[in-house]
Design an enzyme around this catalytic site. Structure first.
Site, PDB file in Angstrom:
ATOM      1  N   SER A 159       1.463  -9.867  -1.231  1.00  0.00           N
ATOM      2  CA  SER A 159       1.148  -8.441  -1.026  1.00  0.00           C
ATOM      3  C   SER A 159       1.512  -7.915   0.356  1.00  0.00           C
ATOM      4  O   SER A 159       1.807  -6.731   0.503  1.00  0.00           O
ATOM      5  CB  SER A 159      -0.341  -8.206  -1.296  1.00  0.00           C
ATOM      6  OG  SER A 159      -1.142  -9.062  -0.500  1.00  0.00           O
ATOM      7  N   GLU A 178     -10.024   7.387   3.811  1.00  0.00           N
ATOM      8  CA  GLU A 178     -10.903   6.522   4.584  1.00  0.00           C
ATOM      9  C   GLU A 178     -10.188   5.198   4.718  1.00  0.00           C
ATOM     10  O   GLU A 178      -9.322   4.847   3.921  1.00  0.00           O
ATOM     11  CB  GLU A 178     -12.250   6.337   3.895  1.00  0.00           C
ATOM     12  CG  GLU A 178     -12.299   5.241   2.857  1.00  0.00           C
ATOM     13  CD  GLU A 178     -11.563   5.569   1.574  1.00  0.00           C
ATOM     14  OE1 GLU A 178     -11.530   6.762   1.190  1.00  0.00           O
ATOM     15  OE2 GLU A 178     -11.013   4.631   0.968  1.00  0.00           O
ATOM     16  N   LYS A 192       0.814  -1.221   0.000  1.00  0.00           N
ATOM     17  CA  LYS A 192       0.000   0.000   0.000  1.00  0.00           C
ATOM     18  C   LYS A 192       0.850   1.275   0.000  1.00  0.00           C
ATOM     19  O   LYS A 192       0.453   2.302  -0.530  1.00  0.00           O
ATOM     20  CB  LYS A 192      -0.957   0.012   1.190  1.00  0.00           C
ATOM     21  CG  LYS A 192      -2.116  -0.955   1.013  1.00  0.00           C
ATOM     22  CD  LYS A 192      -3.229  -0.666   2.010  1.00  0.00           C
ATOM     23  CE  LYS A 192      -4.470  -1.472   1.689  1.00  0.00           C
ATOM     24  NZ  LYS A 192      -4.313  -2.916   1.946  1.00  0.00           N
TER      25      LYS A 192
HETATM   26  C1  LIG Z   1      -5.173  -3.896   1.499  1.00  0.00           C
HETATM   27  C2  LIG Z   1      -4.520  -5.177   1.176  1.00  0.00           C
HETATM   28  C3  LIG Z   1      -4.933  -5.994   0.101  1.00  0.00           C
HETATM   29  C4  LIG Z   1      -6.150  -5.695  -0.731  1.00  0.00           C
HETATM   30  O1  LIG Z   1      -6.142  -4.506  -1.436  1.00  0.00           O
HETATM   31  P1  LIG Z   1      -5.828  -4.417  -2.983  1.00  0.00           P
HETATM   32  O2  LIG Z   1      -6.077  -2.998  -3.319  1.00  0.00           O
HETATM   33  O3  LIG Z   1      -6.758  -5.345  -3.698  1.00  0.00           O
HETATM   34  O4  LIG Z   1      -4.426  -4.814  -3.171  1.00  0.00           O
HETATM   35  C5  LIG Z   1      -4.213  -7.138  -0.187  1.00  0.00           C
HETATM   36  N1  LIG Z   1      -3.152  -7.503   0.560  1.00  0.00           N
HETATM   37  C6  LIG Z   1      -2.734  -6.759   1.608  1.00  0.00           C
HETATM   38  C7  LIG Z   1      -1.557  -7.229   2.395  1.00  0.00           C
HETATM   39  C8  LIG Z   1      -3.395  -5.584   1.948  1.00  0.00           C
HETATM   40  O5  LIG Z   1      -2.977  -4.863   3.004  1.00  0.00           O
END
Ligand SMILES: *Cc1c(COP(=O)(O)O)cnc(C)c1O
Length: 393
Positions: free
Chosen positions: A377, A111, A89
């Site tokens: 992610s 938000e 993020k």
């Molecule tokens: C917020 C988040 C997501 C989901 O959000 P996307 O915008 O779809 O990437 C996925 N993995 C992690 C670790 C997150 O913090």
């Protein structure tokens, strides 16, 4: 370019900017200026420097030997879990705050649902010395105490959204209202590839550093820039579009989306938008989302707080329509097991969101020679309580 927005912010039949009249001037200015600003040399220089020294990029592309043996294919993990603040993020919040600065704004409004985007936003506001107001549903504030504490430590003001279900939707409504009332000094920092044009495209560009790095790293490791598959989880779609971006137009690269299947698709205890969503306008753009017979968004459910969003960004609706990606609904239990397996197999504790992407290895057969890149992610520290109560540790 089939998978890029047109001048009006549409990906085929999806996207656009469906916004109240009061927002037209500020969003109009953003639509006109964002690409020029992002492409300026000094903007790029400052962003690249921060991505390197502050975020910790490039993140490794790790050849997961044990997973590869187990599944008899070549598995690489793109290690976004190693970014500062623990997930992808921050790539986007760095980009947007630099943009806000160039536009002369000194206050950021955002938000947050589970609080991850709020933390990433509060982080860059601290870094840039900007005022930060994060709207969060009053119920989410109770449920996500550690992230609320993080935001406060980082100097952000967390404002509870008290109306309706007191969750993300209400937080979005109140953040937008705040922006309408304070258009001159405030920038609205959106956390995923959603919202009115230009946000989905802007967020995609900022996250595209992920696939830019994958190409370079694969060339080094495999002698070619393109994998056979890229796999990512999708809440709103920002980590996935980052991992897909530089492969979107090359249809020899197969794209795989893992959605939060939740507990039951039939009972609509799910966040699997591609299976149960219908066309409509959500958060200012036309896309698929879970809705009732009046077109109101339904509450989504997934064990992962980052995936329980009732829709996804307009690019995914477009990819679904054209068959560009394969969509899987990964159920809670499948994701949790895949997360635990990664701990045991590779010594990496993944975020539960990322565990959904990992579960694809159990749901889809790959060839021995296939190169499969899974976007990891985020890391699992934030999810320990959840893993613990699920597995009774
Ligand atoms: C917020 C988040 C997501 C989901 O959000 P996307 O915008 O779809 O990437 C996925 N993995 C992690 C670790 C997150 O913090």
């Amino acid at each position: 370019m089939k998978y890029q927005v047109d001048q009006n912010g549409f990906y085929g039949n999806y996207g656009g900017a469906f916004i109240p009249e009061a927002l037209q001037p500020i969003i109009g200015q953003l639509q006109k200026e964002y690409i020029d600003i992002i492409n300026q040399a000094d903007f790029q220089a400052e962003m690249q420097q921060l991505l390197k020294d502050y975020v910790g990029r490039p993140t490794p592309l790790y050849f997961a030997e044990n997973l590869s043996k187990k599944y008899n294919t070549k598995v690489y993990l793109k290690r976004e879990d190693l970014c500062h603040t623990g997930a992808h993020k921050i790539n986007n919040t760095i980009g947007q705050i630099l943009l806000a600065k160039r536009l002369g704004k000194h206050k950021i409004v955002a938000e947050t649902g589970a609080g991850q985007h709020g933390v990433a936003t509060a982080t860059v506001c601290a870094l840039m010395g900007m005022e930060c107001i994060v709207f969060m549903g009053a119920l989410d504030i109770e449920r996500q105490a550690p992230n609320v504490a993080r935001m406060k430590m980082l100097g952000a003001e967390v404002r509870p959204a008290m109306s309706g279900a007191k969750t993300l939707k209400e937080a979005v409504d109140e953040a937008l209202l705040y922006w309408i009332e304070n258009p001159d000094d405030t920038f609205y920092l959106i956390g995923s590839a959603v919202g009115p044009h230009p946000y989905p495209d802007m967020v995609s560009r900022f996250q595209s550093v992920i696939s830019e790095e994958i190409r370079k790293q694969l060339l080094e490791k495999e002698g070619r820039e393109t994998p056979d598959y890229v796999v990512a989880c999708v809440g709103g779609g920002s980590n996935a579009v980052g991992a897909f971006y530089h492969f979107l137009e090359d249809e020899t690269v197969n794209l795989v989306v893992a959605e939060g299947g939740g507990r039951s698709i039939e009972e609509l205890e799910t966040a699997a938008t591609s299976f149960v969503g219908k066309d409509g306008v959500l958060h200012g753009s036309k896309t698929l989302f879970m809705q009732d017979e009046n077109g109101e968004p339904l509450e989504a459910y997934s064990i992962s707080a980052g995936l329980d969003y009732p829709g996804f960004g307009p690019l995914y609706s477009h990819m679904k329509e054209l068959g560009r990606a394969e969509f899987f609904a990964v159920m809670d239990n499948e994701a949790m097991q895949a997360g635990l397996n990664l701990c045991k197999d590779e010594g990496i504790i993944p975020a539960i969101e990322s565990s959904h992407a990992l579960a694809i290895l159990d749901k889809k057969q790959f060839k021995e020679t296939d190169i499969v890149v899974i976007n990891l992610s985020g890391r699992g520290d934030k999810d320990l309580d959840n893993y613990r109560s699920y597995f009774n540790f």
